[in-house]
Design an enzyme around this catalytic site. Structure first.
Site, short mmCIF file in Angstrom:
data_model
loop_
_atom_site.label_atom_id
_atom_site.label_comp_id
_atom_site.label_asym_id
_atom_site.label_seq_id
_atom_site.Cartn_x
_atom_site.Cartn_y
_atom_site.Cartn_z
N LYS A 190 0.76 -1.18 -0.02
CA LYS A 190 -0.06 0.13 0.00
C LYS A 190 0.82 1.32 0.06
O LYS A 190 1.47 1.40 1.06
CB LYS A 190 -0.93 -0.01 1.26
CG LYS A 190 -1.89 1.35 1.17
CD LYS A 190 -2.75 1.64 2.39
CE LYS A 190 -1.86 2.61 2.84
NZ LYS A 190 -1.81 4.09 2.22
N GLY A 242 7.21 4.52 8.11
CA GLY A 242 6.25 5.51 8.45
C GLY A 242 6.52 6.17 9.82
O GLY A 242 7.54 6.18 10.13
N SER A 243 5.47 7.27 10.41
CA SER A 243 5.84 7.69 11.45
C SER A 243 5.83 6.43 12.85
O SER A 243 5.16 5.39 12.81
CB SER A 243 4.60 8.48 11.71
OG SER A 243 3.28 7.82 11.94
N GLU A 264 10.43 0.69 10.01
CA GLU A 264 11.18 1.62 9.95
C GLU A 264 10.59 2.91 10.06
O GLU A 264 9.91 3.63 9.36
CB GLU A 264 11.95 1.59 8.44
CG GLU A 264 13.26 2.34 8.37
CD GLU A 264 13.21 3.81 7.84
OE1 GLU A 264 12.96 4.58 8.61
OE2 GLU A 264 13.03 3.89 6.65
N CYS A 298 13.52 10.42 6.79
CA CYS A 298 13.44 10.03 8.18
C CYS A 298 14.89 10.15 8.81
O CYS A 298 15.02 10.18 9.85
CB CYS A 298 12.96 8.70 8.24
SG CYS A 298 13.86 7.53 6.86
N GLU A 395 10.25 15.14 15.50
CA GLU A 395 10.62 14.90 14.13
C GLU A 395 9.56 16.34 13.21
O GLU A 395 8.46 16.08 13.23
CB GLU A 395 10.05 13.52 13.69
CG GLU A 395 10.54 13.53 12.13
CD GLU A 395 10.19 12.12 11.61
OE1 GLU A 395 9.35 11.54 11.95
OE2 GLU A 395 11.20 11.52 11.09
P1 NDP Z 1 1.91 7.70 8.67
O1 NDP Z 1 2.62 6.78 9.54
O2 NDP Z 1 0.42 7.99 9.02
O3 NDP Z 1 2.13 7.09 6.87
C1 NDP Z 1 2.70 6.16 6.58
C2 NDP Z 1 2.15 5.10 5.97
O4 NDP Z 1 1.10 4.43 6.59
C3 NDP Z 1 1.00 5.50 4.83
O5 NDP Z 1 0.96 4.66 3.84
C4 NDP Z 1 -0.23 5.80 5.55
O6 NDP Z 1 -1.32 5.75 4.81
C5 NDP Z 1 -0.12 4.37 6.45
N1 NDP Z 1 -1.02 4.38 7.62
C6 NDP Z 1 -1.67 5.23 8.18
N2 NDP Z 1 -2.15 4.91 9.50
C7 NDP Z 1 -2.13 3.61 9.47
C8 NDP Z 1 -2.49 2.58 10.16
N3 NDP Z 1 -3.15 2.94 11.26
N4 NDP Z 1 -2.15 1.02 9.85
C9 NDP Z 1 -1.44 1.01 8.79
N5 NDP Z 1 -1.00 1.89 8.03
C10 NDP Z 1 -1.32 3.13 8.34
O7 NDP Z 1 2.57 9.06 8.28
P2 NDP Z 1 2.08 10.51 7.99
O8 NDP Z 1 1.89 10.64 6.41
O9 NDP Z 1 0.91 10.69 8.74
O10 NDP Z 1 3.43 11.71 8.54
C11 NDP Z 1 3.14 12.10 9.68
C12 NDP Z 1 4.65 12.23 10.18
O11 NDP Z 1 5.10 10.88 10.45
C13 NDP Z 1 5.42 12.94 9.47
O12 NDP Z 1 5.31 14.45 9.88
C14 NDP Z 1 6.47 12.60 9.60
O13 NDP Z 1 7.13 13.20 10.94
C15 NDP Z 1 6.60 11.21 10.16
N6 NDP Z 1 6.96 10.47 8.72
C16 NDP Z 1 7.88 9.70 9.15
C17 NDP Z 1 8.22 8.80 7.89
C18 NDP Z 1 9.62 8.02 7.93
O14 NDP Z 1 9.92 7.88 7.06
N7 NDP Z 1 10.40 7.98 9.06
C19 NDP Z 1 7.73 8.93 6.67
C20 NDP Z 1 6.29 9.52 6.52
C21 NDP Z 1 5.90 10.18 7.83
P3 NDP Z 1 -1.85 7.28 4.18
O15 NDP Z 1 -0.71 7.75 3.60
O16 NDP Z 1 -2.96 7.12 3.69
O17 NDP Z 1 -2.10 7.94 5.91
#
Ligand code: NDP
Length: 487
Positions: A190, A242-243, A264, A298, A395
């Site tokens: 996804k 992700g976050s 990660e 990240c 972050e």
């Molecule tokens: P998220 O962690 O929400 O998004 C990462 C991925 O997870 C996206 O594909 C998202 O879908 C999906 N996702 C969201 N909620 C769920 C869930 N409950 N279960 C499974 N998958 C889920 O990051 P955000 O886009 O909200 O960003 C928020 C903050 O996170 C940023 O400001 C940054 O600080 C941090 N971040 C860090 C990253 C890294 O590589 N370390 C990468 C991205 C963000 P969808 O996009 O549809 O929400």
């Protein structure tokens, strides 16, 4: 006639990469079992260009039934095709995909910049070459797994559910897919809600490569889709980038399920500059460390620690360098800093920057004319930051650098490690023994010395503490996707 004493005023001529190389469909379905299919949910959502706020296309929103369909396709393909295919045959597919990525890299780079806002210079020169490199690298492992783990009987785990973020959409896809497929697993992936298009174009490419249907499935949607995927009972292994907050949710969700998990997550990397560092090179390293990809990284070097004796000189030079950064159209080849990925992310950056000012840090932003439409943030420095400020702890994931000072190497280590994260760090000094000592002391998965943001598919990447666990890249990157190797 222009008087000879007039200051020289000139601008770069625009050098815009044409968007015509990308043919966008008005609407994309979900890529399941080798074909694009209309979502059973019957729902679609728009994806926009963050530099213009214009709609690019509509993509399907996968509901629970769509997730089920994708996981079933992946299971069937795992049992009937992919897990029984000899490694050398899997390798051929991966090599073919790598070459096709190279052939279509200009189109994919433009698409990545249109959907995500990153400068074309980066998507063209960093993202796409690394995407191809990951497929080439893991293609090389596919028929050598017994050599990678001598005396063991490596076997694929099964169906992998993978969820990726919006900052490096295609690169994160490659980091996830290449090792999983090389090891004989099938995948449901996804992409993030705001950047689904390059993954969907990649799906077309995989189909053209003749990959058996169901080996790769790409389902688009928001957090709920990701949640349904990771918790699906027939998914054996979950990989998430992700976050930290969503990573924690997923870990709770999966506890006791027996599924394998790698995370990660976020970072707040320390970038440490000693007084004997090559200053001008270090300035470039710091700029790259925090402004690469608008700071949506990240492992961004978002906390800068400068040795007190050179602090003021370093900050002056950094300010001057900041004023030369060109912010604007991501498709212009002169652009250094592109668009912020979404309105939500812009609001998050703005809120944290305001907190920095309220808590007493001193802000510096160069003069900068921002485009009228789209989401933008001026490259920003904070001095006078203390360890307790939110901008030193949280972050920001934007083009914002928090600068602090230190006197001794011990103090640098203590301050650098004062964070819940542990993904990466950078050290600049000409003393080799100090580099090794610092690398040993810093709680970070990756430590760069006299450089920053260097990636190689052969080199493992991953975090400590709240930055997650598991490694991607290198032989280590195969471990989560194999059983029978003592794990
Ligand atoms: P998220 O962690 O929400 O998004 C990462 C991925 O997870 C996206 O594909 C998202 O879908 C999906 N996702 C969201 N909620 C769920 C869930 N409950 N279960 C499974 N998958 C889920 O990051 P955000 O886009 O909200 O960003 C928020 C903050 O996170 C940023 O400001 C940054 O600080 C941090 N971040 C860090 C990253 C890294 O590589 N370390 C990468 C991205 C963000 P969808 O996009 O549809 O929400």
């Amino acid at each position: 006639m222009v008087p000879v004493t007039a200051p020289l005023e000139w601008e770069y001529a625009p050098s815009r990469e044409s968007a015509a190389i990308v043919s966008l469909k008005p609407r994309y379905g979900l890529f399941i079992d080798g074909k694009f299919r209309a979502p059973l949910s019957k729902k679609y959502f728009p994806t926009i260009n963050p530099a213009t706020e214009e709609d690019l296309a509509e993509v399907g929103e996968a509901g629970a039934k769509d997730v089920d369909r994708a996981v079933s396709a992946a299971r069937r393909a795992f049992v009937e095709d992919w897990s029984v295919l000899p490694g050398k045959e899997r390798a051929k597919f991966l090599f073919r995909i790598a070459r096709m990525v190279q052939e279509r890299s200009r189109e994919l780079a433009v698409l990545e910049s249109m959907d995500g806002g990153k400068p074309i210079r980066e998507s063209r020169d960093v993202d796409l070459p690394l995407v191809a490199a990951h497929f080439f690298y893991y293609a090389g492992w596919a028929d050598k797994l017994e050599y990678a783990f001598p005396g063991m009987r490596p076997e694929p785990v099964g169906v992998a559910g993978q969820v990726i973020p919006w900052n490096f959409p295609l690169m994160m896809l490659a980091w996830k897919l290449a090792p999983a497929l090389a090891a004989g697993n099938t995948v449901v992936l996804k992409p993030a809600e705001t950047t689904p298009l390059s993954a969907l174009h990649f799906a077309e490419l995989a189909a053209e490569a003749g990959l058996p249907p169901g080996v790769i499935n790409i389902i688009t949607g928001a957090g709920a889709t990701g949640s349904a995927l990771v918790s699906h009972p027939d998914v054996d292994k979950v990989a998430f980038t992700g976050s930290t907050s969503v990573g924690k949710l997923i870990r709770n969700q999966l506890a006791g399920s027996g599924k394998r998990l790698t995370l990660e997550l976020g970072g707040k990397a320390a970038h440490v500059i000693f007084e004997d560092a090559p200053i001008d090179q270090a300035i470039e390293g710091v700029i790259n460390g925090i402004f690469f990809n608008q700071g949506h990284v990240c492992c961004a070097g978002s906390r800068l620690f400068v040795q007190e004796s050179i602090h003021d000189r370093f900050v002056d030079k950094l300010k001057r360098r900041l004023s030369t950064l060109r912010v604007g159209d991501p498709l212009d080849k002169n652009t250094d800093v592109g668009a912020i990925n979404s309105a939500e992310q812009l609001a998050r950056i703005t809120e944290l920057v305001e907190s920095g000012q309220e808590e007493g840090a001193e802000i510096y932003q160069p003069e900068c004319v921002l485009p009228r439409n789209g989401f933008w943030f001026v490259p920003t420095l904070f001095t006078g930051v203390s360890q307790s400020h939110r901008i030193a702890q949280e972050e920001i994931f934007g083009p914002v650098l928090s600068i602090m000072s230190f006197r001794t190497p011990d103090e640098a280590v203590e301050k650098a490690n004062n964070t819940p994260y542990g993904l990466s760090a950078g050290v600049w000094t000409q003393k080799g023994s100090r580099i090794l000592w610092m690398a040993d002391q810093l709680q970070a998965g990756v430590v760069w010395a006299n450089t920053y943001n260097k990636f190689d598919p052969a080199s493992p990447f991953g975090g400590y503490k709240e930055s997650g666990f598991g490694r991607e890249g290198g032989r280590h990157g195969l471990l989560p996707y194999l059983k029978g190797i003592g794990l």
